[in-house]
Each structure stands twice: as structure tokens, then as C-alpha cells.
Scaffold this active site. Structure first.
Site, PDB file in Angstrom:
ATOM      1  CD  GLU A  93      29.853  37.247  46.266  1.00  0.00           C
ATOM      2  OE1 GLU A  93      29.579  36.816  45.013  1.00  0.00           O
ATOM      3  OE2 GLU A  93      30.198  38.436  46.805  1.00  0.00           O
ATOM      4  CB  CYS A 106      31.225  29.140  40.595  1.00  0.00           C
ATOM      5  SG  CYS A 106      32.136  30.692  40.076  1.00  0.00           S
ATOM      6  CB  CYS A 113      39.785  40.498  41.673  1.00  0.00           C
ATOM      7  SG  CYS A 113      40.598  40.199  40.152  1.00  0.00           S
ATOM      8  CB  CYS A 117      37.297  43.323  34.594  1.00  0.00           C
ATOM      9  SG  CYS A 117      38.577  42.003  34.136  1.00  0.00           S
ATOM     10  CB  CYS A 120      34.232  42.578  37.697  1.00  0.00           C
ATOM     11  SG  CYS A 120      34.460  41.226  38.986  1.00  0.00           S
ATOM     12  CB  CYS A 334      31.047  37.708  39.883  1.00  0.00           C
ATOM     13  SG  CYS A 334      32.781  37.671  40.433  1.00  0.00           S
TER      14      CYS A 334
HETATM   15  S1  SF4 Z   1      36.133  39.626  36.160  1.00  0.00           S
HETATM   16 FE1  SF4 Z   1      36.260  40.372  38.095  1.00  0.00          FE
HETATM   17  S2  SF4 Z   1      37.213  38.732  39.273  1.00  0.00           S
HETATM   18 FE2  SF4 Z   1      37.573  38.140  37.131  1.00  0.00          FE
HETATM   19  S3  SF4 Z   1      39.488  38.889  36.544  1.00  0.00           S
HETATM   20 FE3  SF4 Z   1      38.539  40.639  36.202  1.00  0.00          FE
HETATM   21  S4  SF4 Z   1      38.121  41.693  38.084  1.00  0.00           S
HETATM   22 FE4  SF4 Z   1      38.954  39.957  38.722  1.00  0.00          FE
END
Ligand code: SF4
Length: 348
Positions: A93, A106, A113, A117, A120, A334
Site C-alpha cells: 500500500e 507515504c 511487517c 505493534c 497495526c 495502515c
Molecule cells: S506500526 Fe505496523 S508497520 Fe510500523 S513497525 Fe509497527 S507493526 Fe510494523
């Protein structure tokens, strides 16, 4: 079969070497580099390159390294959310944001990833692979081609942890900054990290003029440990020490991103604790109303709490703003668009 060369991933020097290897004069390298960075998608469009050389290039390399699969357009503020498909069928994306001072994109730096987190959607299925420098650049070129306007600012804040794909991200920065390329100034580039301390220190030593943004989201380790696993490896104090080094070496102000989560990190005591920690650091705090995702139970703070949090930081003389919500009428969280796409594909 040997893999085709992704020309968007190559520096000018590397392109010159390719050109010489293919039996052409070195000056053709500059011409080719220039075409690549104009976002040219077909060798045939390169009208100052001889036909037989274009044929040779076509046999060994590619120009276009992604296609736009889907675009969501906000009717409110012109934000566009892109779903791109890479040549190996992975999807990523990118988001275009329109500001008075120009167009900002962005970009994603990885497919997925692994940082985990808790708020996310990008991390739910882990990381699939790193993007090449040219695939990070490809997002900028694809969006520029789509809107027919120049992009002036880049934020590395999409899916992926940029410092977990360090070498390709650094290569991307040097390519996009090149005067014969898009020539985007380092000062117009922001790199956002969840806090990979050794890489922040390494980056500080490079003395680039990019803006470093830290996804902090908590005023103490106990809270941060709950939803950012990386904090168990590098805690807040270690991150802040690395930031001080970055500021000392670059003279650049750091941005701390702080997503306000209802009942978790948005109380008065948290604002005061945060202010105390950041007191001596040249910084800016960006308060973000949390973008809620289906995969997580976290909720965004009430508007009154966000206002109060800001007021406390203001009172403590911390430079602070609340990030304006862009594209609120499209699914802009995101990783959400990719997640929905993969779900649809899976169901078919
Ligand atoms: S916010 Fe999402 S994309 Fe960014 S480092 Fe944390 S898990 Fe990865």
C-alpha cells in the site's frame, strides 16, 4: 533463468556499469537514469536511445516494477490510497496526501511487517519480504504517473519497519535524492521507526538531513511493552539516548509519534510523564487519534482527552500538534487495504 535487472533499484554509477557491460558508451547511462526517473514504463518511449540498445535493455532489465490494482479516493481532502501489485504478485500500500505545500506520499518498505505493534494491521501476518530500493521508488513513480503531478515529500511510514530493511532504504534515499533523478531533498523525507536503536545510531553517523520520526506511543516501558514488542529489546531510555545522538550529529529536530489509545496511554499522568522525558530533547510531538483496525481491540481516545493531553504538553513547553485526520471517508488505516485484499483473494 537469470533474473531481470530492476533499473529503478540502481544508482547512476550502477546503471553506467550496466550500459558499458552491454557495449554502449558511458553517457548513455545518464540518459537511461533520466528516463527511469521520469517514470517511463516502456523502453520504446526513450527517444534518444538507439533502437538496438533498447532491444538489448529489454532482454536484460525491467522498467515498471508494479501495477496499480486499486485506488480509493477521498472526496473530502483528495487523499488517495493505492493498492499496488509487485511483479511477484505480492501487494503493498501507498498513500498520497495533498497539502497546500505540495504532494506527500507515504510509502511501504516491506511486504508486511514483523514488528508486531498491537494496533497495526500490517503486522498481523508477519513479514513476507523486504522491498528493493526500486520498489520503494516505484511507488513514488506510479503515483506521480497516476496524478500527473510532482511529489515533493516522502514519508517512510507505510507497511514495514524501514530500519529492518536498512540497506535498501538507504539506497532508496540516495537514489531519490539524486539531482538527475527525482531530486527530492533529504529535508523533505521523513523516516519513521518503532525504535531499532543500533540502526538509529548508525543513521546518526551518516549525518543525513532527513527527519527521524519515532513511533513512541507510550510514556513508560510498562505501557509500551504491552503493545510494542520491540520495547523489550530497546527500551524508551535507550531510544531517547539514540535520538540525542541523532540530534547532536544532524542538528535535526526529532518527531515523536504518539497515538492516543483510550484508557491506555491518554491520561494526565501520561502526558506529564512524557513531558518530563522529552524536556531536554529538540523535538516535536505528533498526537495521533488512533486509527482503529478490526484486528485489534484498541480504541481511539475521546476528543476531549486528546485536547487535554495536548494542553498539558503545551503547558510543559513541549512542541506539539494533533495530526489532522486525512482520508477519513476511505479505509486509510495502515495495512487495512492489503489485509482486505488478501482476505478476498483467499475466499475466492
Ligand atoms: S506500526 Fe505496523 S508497520 Fe510500523 S513497525 Fe509497527 S507493526 Fe510494523
Amino acid at each position: 533463468m537469470t533474473e531481470l535487472i530492476d533499473l529503478r533499484s540502481k544508482t547512476l554509477e550502477e546503471i553506467e556499469a550496466i550500459v558499458i557491460e552491454l557495449g554502449e558508451k558511458k553517457f548513455r547511462g545518464k540518459q537511461l537514469f533520466n528516463w527511469v526517473h521520469k517514470g517511463t514504463e516502456k523502453f520504446n518511449d526513450m527517444n534518444n536511445i538507439p533502437k538496438n540498445f533498447k532491444k538489448k535493455l529489454e532482454e536484460v532489465s525491467i522498467l515498471k516494477n508494479m501495477d496499480i490494482l486499486e485506488v480509493l479516493r477521498s472526496k473530502i481532502d483528495g487523499t488517495r490510497k493505492y493498492l499496488m501489485i509487485l511483479n511477484d504478485n505480492n501487494v503493498i500500500e501507498s498513500v498520497l496526501m495533498k497539502y497546500k505545500h505540495g504532494n506527500t506520499i507515504c510509502v511501504s518498505t516491506q511486504v508486511g511487517c514483523k514488528m508486531g505493534c498491537g494496533f497495526c494491521a500490517s503486522t498481523v501476518d508477519g513479514v513476507v519480504r523486504n522491498l528493493r530500493a526500486g520498489e520503494i521508488l516505484g511507488q513514488v513513480l506510479a503515483v506521480q504517473n497516476d496524478i500527473g503531478e510532482r511529489i515533493s515529500n516522502v514519508v517512510l511510514m507505510g507497511s514495514g519497519e524501514p530500519l529492518d530493511n536498512y540497506d535498501e532504504v538507504l539506497k532508496f534515499l540516495s537514489i531519490i535524492n539524486h539531482p538527475l533523478g527525482l531530486n527530492i531533498s533529504m529535508r523533505n523525507i521523513t523516516l519513521s521507526t518503532c525504535g531499532i536503536v543500533p540502526k538509529i545510531i548508525d543513521l546518526a553517523e551518516k549525518k543525513l538531513q532527513i527527519t527521524l520520526a519515532i513511533s513512541l506511543h507510550a510514556s513508560n516501558d510498562e505501557i509500551r511493552n504491552k503493545f510494542m514488542p520491540i520495547n523489550k529489546v530497546y527500551n524508551i531510555n535507550e531510544i531517547l539516548e539514540a535520538c540525542k545522538k541523532y540530534i547532536k550529529n544532524t542538528n535535526r529536530r526529532i518527531t515523536f509519534e504518539y497515538a492516543l489509545i483510550k484508557g491506555v496511554n491518554d491520561k494526565t499522568e501520561h502526558a506529564l510523564e512524557l513531558a518530563k522525558k522529552l524536556k531536554d530533547i529538540l523535538c516535536h510531538v505528533n498526537l495521533i487519534p488512533l486509527n482503529e483496525v478490526n484486528e485489534s481491540a484498541f480504541e481511539t481516545s475521546k476528543e476531549s482527552n486528546i485536547k487535554e493531553f495536548k494542553k498539558i504538553l503545551d503547558g510543559e513547553r513541549i512542541h506539539v500538534t494533533v495530526r489532522r485526520e486525512l482520508g477519513s471517508d476511505i479505509d486509510a488505516a495502515c495495512g487495512q487495504l492489503r489485509k482486505n485484499y488478501l482476505k478476498r483473494e483467499h475466499e475466492q
